[in-house]
Design a protein around this motif. Structure first.
Motif, PDB file in Angstrom:
ATOM      1  N   GLN A   1       0.701  -1.210  -0.128  1.00  0.00           N
ATOM      2  CA  GLN A   1       0.231  -0.013  -0.098  1.00  0.00           C
ATOM      3  C   GLN A   1       0.780   1.302   0.209  1.00  0.00           C
ATOM      4  O   GLN A   1       1.641   1.240   0.744  1.00  0.00           O
ATOM      5  CB  GLN A   1      -1.073   0.026   1.250  1.00  0.00           C
ATOM      6  N   LYS A   2       0.600   2.208  -0.799  1.00  0.00           N
ATOM      7  CA  LYS A   2       1.381   3.518  -0.832  1.00  0.00           C
ATOM      8  C   LYS A   2       0.119   4.491  -0.434  1.00  0.00           C
ATOM      9  O   LYS A   2      -1.043   4.580  -1.015  1.00  0.00           O
ATOM     10  CB  LYS A   2       1.881   4.125  -2.349  1.00  0.00           C
ATOM     11  N   ILE A   3       0.411   5.306   0.814  1.00  0.00           N
ATOM     12  CA  ILE A   3      -0.442   6.286   0.888  1.00  0.00           C
ATOM     13  C   ILE A   3       0.187   7.808   0.823  1.00  0.00           C
ATOM     14  O   ILE A   3       1.086   7.743   1.503  1.00  0.00           O
ATOM     15  CB  ILE A   3      -0.940   6.244   2.521  1.00  0.00           C
ATOM     16  N   ASN A   4      -0.359   8.636  -0.305  1.00  0.00           N
ATOM     17  CA  ASN A   4       0.560   9.744  -0.399  1.00  0.00           C
ATOM     18  C   ASN A   4      -0.565  10.909   0.222  1.00  0.00           C
ATOM     19  O   ASN A   4      -1.504  10.702   0.643  1.00  0.00           O
ATOM     20  CB  ASN A   4       0.012   9.935  -2.190  1.00  0.00           C
ATOM     21  N   CYS A   5       0.031  12.080  -0.024  1.00  0.00           N
ATOM     22  CA  CYS A   5      -0.669  13.368   0.204  1.00  0.00           C
ATOM     23  C   CYS A   5      -1.419  13.332   1.911  1.00  0.00           C
ATOM     24  O   CYS A   5      -2.355  13.827   1.899  1.00  0.00           O
ATOM     25  CB  CYS A   5      -1.903  13.310  -0.795  1.00  0.00           C
TER      26      CYS A   5
END
Length: 339
Positions: free
Chosen positions: A172-176
């Motif tokens: 999982q990539k969580i940006n911003c």
């Protein structure tokens, strides 16, 4: 179907230890269970990596249990002065002792030894990173207290198999995530402000093959008064079902097809290019700083080029709107690992 979006909550692995439904999702719909993995404990890899940055400086933090080796790492990067320092602590055979959480949304991770205390704490919609690293560089300590807010928004989650093997990559990539807090080194305090600074989480669990090369790029910023970010990458496993390429704008994910990194490998500090099969991510990249690292210990080796720099070009949202980037601070990397 390429870019198959999975929306139903389900176990990650089937009874044979393989990914039940490969694809991508906007949230963690797959349930990870370490006990269901049909591979030896020394082959299981679990990690949480945070990057917090703005136009002038950044910090990166890794806590990982990679089976026969644990890797705990802190990086401080100064883009204006064009220097960085990374300090890494290796621990033998953790094999599950770090108790890495099965989900990104709950569970704390705490690492302590005589030199390093690094803590990740998850509380509702906020993530806390706390670090005290004695003798980080030139005998001087590094400290930080950073909070990352996580508003309701899409993320990039991908479940990727290796064809014909029980190896898998759940990521999982969580940006911003707006960042607030400080870090301190050598009598300098670096502040993060949630109005303009952001953090990214790279959360991963899996069983890999021994020898892998991956490409990854990510960036966050404010465009037109709204949070904008991107995640691009490839190189891991069988991506027939889905890529991990995506744009984020104002909390919504806009899925992309293939993105190719055109890297001047004779000199990583020369300009790069990025092209896309669907024409929705066409960029030029001007490097500012190459966080290069190579490591070899026993049967483990790593050759990394994580290059920070400025992206310029055009990204296209699902509805056809253009996002124009100019001097957008981000990073792109090529990493070759054997472990």
């Amino acid at each position: 179907m390429r870019n198959h979006e999975v929306t139903k909550e389900q176990p990650l692995l089937d009874g044979a230890g393989k990914i039940a439904e490969p694809g991508w999702a906007r949230q963690q719909v797959w349930q990870y269970d370490r006990e269901k993995i049909q591979s030896p404990a020394f082959r299981i890899k679990e990690w949480d990596y945070y990057l917090v940055m703005n136009e002038d400086y950044a910090a990166a933090f890794t806590l990982s249990d990679d089976g026969y080796i644990g890797l705990q790492s802190v990086s401080l990067l100064n883009f204006k002065e064009r220097w960085e320092h990374t300090e890494t602590i290796l621990t033998p055979f953790p094999m599950g002792k770090m108790k890495m959480p099965a989900s990104s949304s709950k569970g704390d991770i705490i690492y302590k030894d005589r030199r390093l205390r690094l803590e990740y704490r998850v509380d509702s919609d906020r993530r806390m990173i706390s670090c005290d690293f004695k003798d980080f560089y030139q005998g001087k300590p590094f400290y930080c207290e950073i909070a990352l807010d996580q508003p309701k928004m899409d993320t990039m989650v991908i479940a990727t198999p290796w064809s014909g093997k029980k190896a898998f990559y759940y990521n999982q990539k969580i940006n911003c995530m707006p960042a607030e807090g400080y870090m301190s080194f050598d009598n300098v305090t670096y502040w993060f402000s949630p109005e303009k600074d952001y953090g990214t989480l790279d959360w991963g669990r899996g069983v890999w093959t021994y020898d892998n090369t991956w490409y990854w790029g990510s960036g966050n910023g404010t465009v037109g008064g709204r949070p904008f970010g991107f995640n691009i990458g490839y190189g891991f496993g069988d991506t027939t079902a889905a890529t991990e390429n995506i744009l984020f704008y104002d909390g919504k994910g806009h899925k992309l097809d293939d993105v190719i990194f055109h890297i001047p490998e004779e000199n990583y500090m020369k300009p790069w290019k990025f092209t896309s099969s669907d024409g929705r991510f066409e960029m030029e990249f001007e490097p500012v700083l190459d966080r290069t690292a190579s490591m070899s210990a026993f049967i483990v080796s790593s050759d990394q080029h994580q290059v920070f720099g400025k992206m310029r070009g055009r990204a296209v949202l699902d509805d056809g709107r253009f996002i124009e980037l100019k001097d957008f601070m981000c990073f792109a990397e090529k990493v070759h690992n054997r472990y």
